[in-house]
Design an enzyme around this catalytic site. Structure first.
Site, mmCIF file in Angstrom:
data_model
loop_
_atom_site.group_PDB
_atom_site.id
_atom_site.type_symbol
_atom_site.label_atom_id
_atom_site.label_comp_id
_atom_site.label_asym_id
_atom_site.label_seq_id
_atom_site.Cartn_x
_atom_site.Cartn_y
_atom_site.Cartn_z
ATOM 1 C CD1 TRP A 149 -1.146 -1.180 11.549
ATOM 2 C CD2 TRP A 149 -0.628 -0.835 9.405
ATOM 3 N NE1 TRP A 149 0.225 -1.106 11.446
ATOM 4 C CE2 TRP A 149 0.568 -0.902 10.148
ATOM 5 C CE3 TRP A 149 -0.557 -0.630 8.037
ATOM 6 C CZ2 TRP A 149 1.822 -0.765 9.572
ATOM 7 C CZ3 TRP A 149 0.692 -0.495 7.460
ATOM 8 C CH2 TRP A 149 1.854 -0.562 8.216
ATOM 9 C CG ASN A 150 -0.436 3.603 12.600
ATOM 10 O OD1 ASN A 150 -0.982 3.776 11.525
ATOM 11 N ND2 ASN A 150 0.210 4.551 13.229
ATOM 12 C CE LYS A 173 -9.965 1.714 2.269
ATOM 13 N NZ LYS A 173 -9.254 1.095 3.381
ATOM 14 N N GLY A 226 -1.998 8.329 6.085
ATOM 15 C CA GLY A 226 -1.348 7.177 5.456
ATOM 16 C C GLY A 226 -0.009 7.607 4.895
ATOM 17 C CD GLU A 248 -2.293 15.189 10.167
ATOM 18 O OE1 GLU A 248 -1.098 14.997 10.461
ATOM 19 O OE2 GLU A 248 -2.870 16.265 10.362
ATOM 20 C CB CYS A 282 2.888 9.049 11.732
ATOM 21 S SG CYS A 282 1.874 9.664 13.065
ATOM 22 C CD GLU A 379 6.930 6.593 7.628
ATOM 23 O OE1 GLU A 379 6.325 6.429 6.560
ATOM 24 O OE2 GLU A 379 6.392 7.113 8.627
HETATM 25 P P1 NAD Z 1 -1.285 3.523 3.187
HETATM 26 O O1 NAD Z 1 -1.063 4.868 2.649
HETATM 27 O O2 NAD Z 1 -0.825 2.337 2.427
HETATM 28 O O3 NAD Z 1 -2.830 3.242 3.493
HETATM 29 C C1 NAD Z 1 -3.623 4.117 4.249
HETATM 30 C C2 NAD Z 1 -5.065 3.962 3.842
HETATM 31 O O4 NAD Z 1 -5.221 4.408 2.498
HETATM 32 C C3 NAD Z 1 -5.608 2.528 3.883
HETATM 33 O O5 NAD Z 1 -6.903 2.560 4.450
HETATM 34 C C4 NAD Z 1 -5.670 2.144 2.413
HETATM 35 O O6 NAD Z 1 -6.661 1.205 2.112
HETATM 36 C C5 NAD Z 1 -6.007 3.475 1.773
HETATM 37 N N1 NAD Z 1 -5.700 3.579 0.344
HETATM 38 C C6 NAD Z 1 -4.789 2.887 -0.378
HETATM 39 N N2 NAD Z 1 -4.815 3.269 -1.672
HETATM 40 C C7 NAD Z 1 -5.759 4.237 -1.768
HETATM 41 C C8 NAD Z 1 -6.241 5.050 -2.825
HETATM 42 N N3 NAD Z 1 -5.769 4.918 -4.068
HETATM 43 N N4 NAD Z 1 -7.199 5.955 -2.553
HETATM 44 C C9 NAD Z 1 -7.686 6.105 -1.294
HETATM 45 N N5 NAD Z 1 -7.284 5.359 -0.262
HETATM 46 C C10 NAD Z 1 -6.320 4.443 -0.486
HETATM 47 O O7 NAD Z 1 -0.623 3.596 4.614
HETATM 48 P P2 NAD Z 1 -0.241 2.404 5.537
HETATM 49 O O8 NAD Z 1 0.951 1.735 4.923
HETATM 50 O O9 NAD Z 1 -1.457 1.596 5.868
HETATM 51 O O10 NAD Z 1 0.181 3.201 6.870
HETATM 52 C C11 NAD Z 1 1.468 3.650 7.094
HETATM 53 C C12 NAD Z 1 1.648 5.095 6.718
HETATM 54 O O11 NAD Z 1 0.743 5.933 7.414
HETATM 55 C C13 NAD Z 1 3.035 5.572 7.104
HETATM 56 O O12 NAD Z 1 3.619 6.338 6.086
HETATM 57 C C14 NAD Z 1 2.780 6.427 8.333
HETATM 58 O O13 NAD Z 1 3.759 7.348 8.616
HETATM 59 C C15 NAD Z 1 1.454 7.032 8.014
HETATM 60 N N6 NAD Z 1 0.794 7.526 9.235
HETATM 61 C C16 NAD Z 1 0.670 8.893 9.428
HETATM 62 C C17 NAD Z 1 0.092 9.387 10.590
HETATM 63 C C18 NAD Z 1 -0.054 10.876 10.842
HETATM 64 O O14 NAD Z 1 -0.872 11.255 11.651
HETATM 65 N N7 NAD Z 1 0.695 11.734 10.194
HETATM 66 C C19 NAD Z 1 -0.377 8.503 11.544
HETATM 67 C C20 NAD Z 1 -0.236 7.142 11.317
HETATM 68 C C21 NAD Z 1 0.337 6.666 10.139
#
Ligand code: NAD
Length: 487
Positions: A149-150, A173, A226, A248, A282, A379
């Protein structure tokens, strides 16, 4: 209530289902979002597949692709404030940051627009006299992009830009937590004139939408941002279609301050590193590792700054810290703070859950010196800083590398040789020296360890969306000799 739609095969449509999106500043529903499930995912991937191999996109030159990307960049720039308002409304990220960040997102599209016709193949000096052999660089295929989301416009630009420059088609997505900005971005893709199916934008839930997308047989690559736990699902799903993945993920980034640093400046960087975006970053510099002789002084400066932060409506330009994106996220932060204080961490400031509507949590500092605190390991993805101190440079480096992550890091010192030693010694994909949270389309970005693999940004990211094809051309008119001997 505002209503949003999916963008599949060049047309806007409803999803198989729908859900309500909450305004994080009030906790009330403000928009109705389409929910893509397996059939929508399938339509989107099929349209991307058709666009890749049989359509206007497949016949375009790289220069023409670049021109479309320039157009998209201009549209993003022209619509930045509108997109920013939507992102702020749907995710609670403050308007001060979303407007600046989205205006800069246009630069990512411009950068990759310029790269589109500079992706070259190569000629091989082959060891056979009657052969010409070269490598073509072709798009890797249909790409699935999944973002959290961020900063969705930013996190998608670093995927969409290089993938389109390379000639791929894609299904993007958006996160189910605040998909409005990406669904609106689809309107700009449409206006820019990309042929149908080249860019599809959907949203939906992880198991029913994200998983269906990631394991679809026509997907060649999954670009995921994510959390590490979700990444494990993504990797497991890729065992079905054998798609390549770039990940990432999260971080627990060290922020090292030596006694000789400009403490006021370092404190500003630390505030940017942990309280900006309400810590939902992140690269959050969430572990402060400070030289013991200046620890009390530095914490006092930070405490003053943290308590002066303006908390309020994310749509107000004066607000510095807004709400978290979801109630779930706030709950996670609150529980982790509780577990950490139970383990012995001492609250310097913050650490309480405000009453009233909206998912607010105040800037928080935890003194974790001498404590085995979970806050140093897990985290938060929120505005919580954990502090430990050190005596020697070696100790600082050991503490910095004491993590399963390795995304970003910060070093604050006036000592040039020490800065060089730390740059080399820190195990993380990004090292910022006397600065923090700086990004550019020109500079690759990505992690070590559980922070993932693959790099976004920079020229190499565009090459990552290509694969080579080796072409052999025989130049002799003589009949092929002995067919039973390999040539
Ligand atoms: P998340 O992993 O819960 O969700 C991310 C995305 O994955 C969402 O769109 C979600 O619908 C999807 N998703 C969930 N289950 C799935 C599956 N089984 N298969 C495919 N897609 C699926 O992450 P979040 O809680 O929304 O975001 C926070 C995380 O993202 C933190 O850990 C943060 O550090 C990370 N993040 C990383 C970066 C980077 O560039 N390294 C940048 C921003 C956020």
């Amino acid at each position: 209530m505002q209503r949003f739609q999916l963008y599949i095969d060049g047309a806007f449509c409803d999803g198989e289902a729908s859900f309500e999106s909450l305004d994080p500043a009030t906790g009330t529903a403000w928009a109705q979002m389409p929910e893509a499930r397996e059939a929508d995912v399938d339509r989107a991937v099929e349209s991307a597949h058709k666009a890749l191999y049989d359509g206007a996109w497949s016949r375009m030159t790289a220069t023409q692709r670049g021109k479309l990307l320039y157009k998209l960049a201009d549209l993003v720039a022209a619509n930045a404030s509108r997109l920013a308002e939507l992102e702020t409304r749907d995710t609670g990220k403050i308007i001060r940051e979303t407007s600046a960040q989205i205006a800069y997102v246009a630069e990512y599209y411009r950068y990759y627009a310029g790269i589109a016709d500079k992706i070259e193949g190569s000629y091989l000096p082959i060891d056979k006299p009657d052969m010409e052999v070269w490598l073509r660089r072709e798009p890797v295929g249909v790409v699935a992009m999944v973002v959290p989301w961020n900063s969705q416009l930013f996190l998608s630009a670093v995927k969409v830009g290089p993938a389109l420059a390379a000639g791929c088609t894609l299904v993007l997505k958006a996160s189910e937590d605040g998909p409005a900005p990406l669904l609106e971005f689809a309107r700009l893709v449409h206006e820019a004139g990309f042929p149908p199916g080249v860019v599809n934008v959907i949203t939906g839930f992880g198991p029913s939408c994200g998983a269906a997308l990631g394991r679809h047989p026509r997907i060649a690559h999954v670009a995921f941002t994510g959390g590490p736990e979700t990444a494990r699902h993504v990797v497991r799903n890729s065992a079905e279609n054998l798609a390549s993945t770039s990940l990432e993920l999260g971080g627990k980034s060290p922020f090292i301050v030596f006694a000789d640093a400009d403490l006021e400046s370092a404190a500003n960087a630390q505030v940017a590193g942990i309280f900006a975006a309400t810590g939902q970053s992140c690269v959050a510099g969430s572990r402060l590792i400070v030289e013991r002789s200046v620890k009390d002084r530095f914490i006092a400066i930070l405490k003053r700054k943290a308590e002066a932060v303006r908390i309020g409506s994310p749509l107000d330009m004066a607000t510095e810290v807004g709400p978290l994106a979801t109630a779930r996220q706030r709950q996670h932060i609150s529980e982790l703070v509780e577990r950490s204080t139970a383990a012995g961490a001492r609250i310097v400031t913050g650490g309480w859950m405000p009453e009233g509507g909206g998912f607010y949590y105040p800037p928080t500092i935890l003194d974790c010196d001498g404590v085995d605190s979970p806050s140093l390991v897990e985290e938060f993805f929120g505005p919580v800083l954990s502090v430990v101190s050190f005596e020697t440079e070696e100790e600082a480096l050991l503490l910095a590398n004491d993590t399963v992550y390795g995304l970003a890091s910060g070093v604050f010192t006036q000592n040039l040789t020490r800065a060089h030693r730390l740059m080399k010694g820190i195990r993380a994909g990004v090292v910022w020296v006397n600065t923090y949270r700086a990004v550019s389309p020109i500079a690759p970005f990505g992690g070590f360890g559980l922070s993932g693999h693959g790099r976004e940004g920079g020229l190499a990211a565009a090459l990552d969306y290509t694969r080579t094809k080796t072409v052999w051309l025989r130049t002799s008119d003589d009949p092929i000799p002995d067919p039973f001997v390999m040539r």
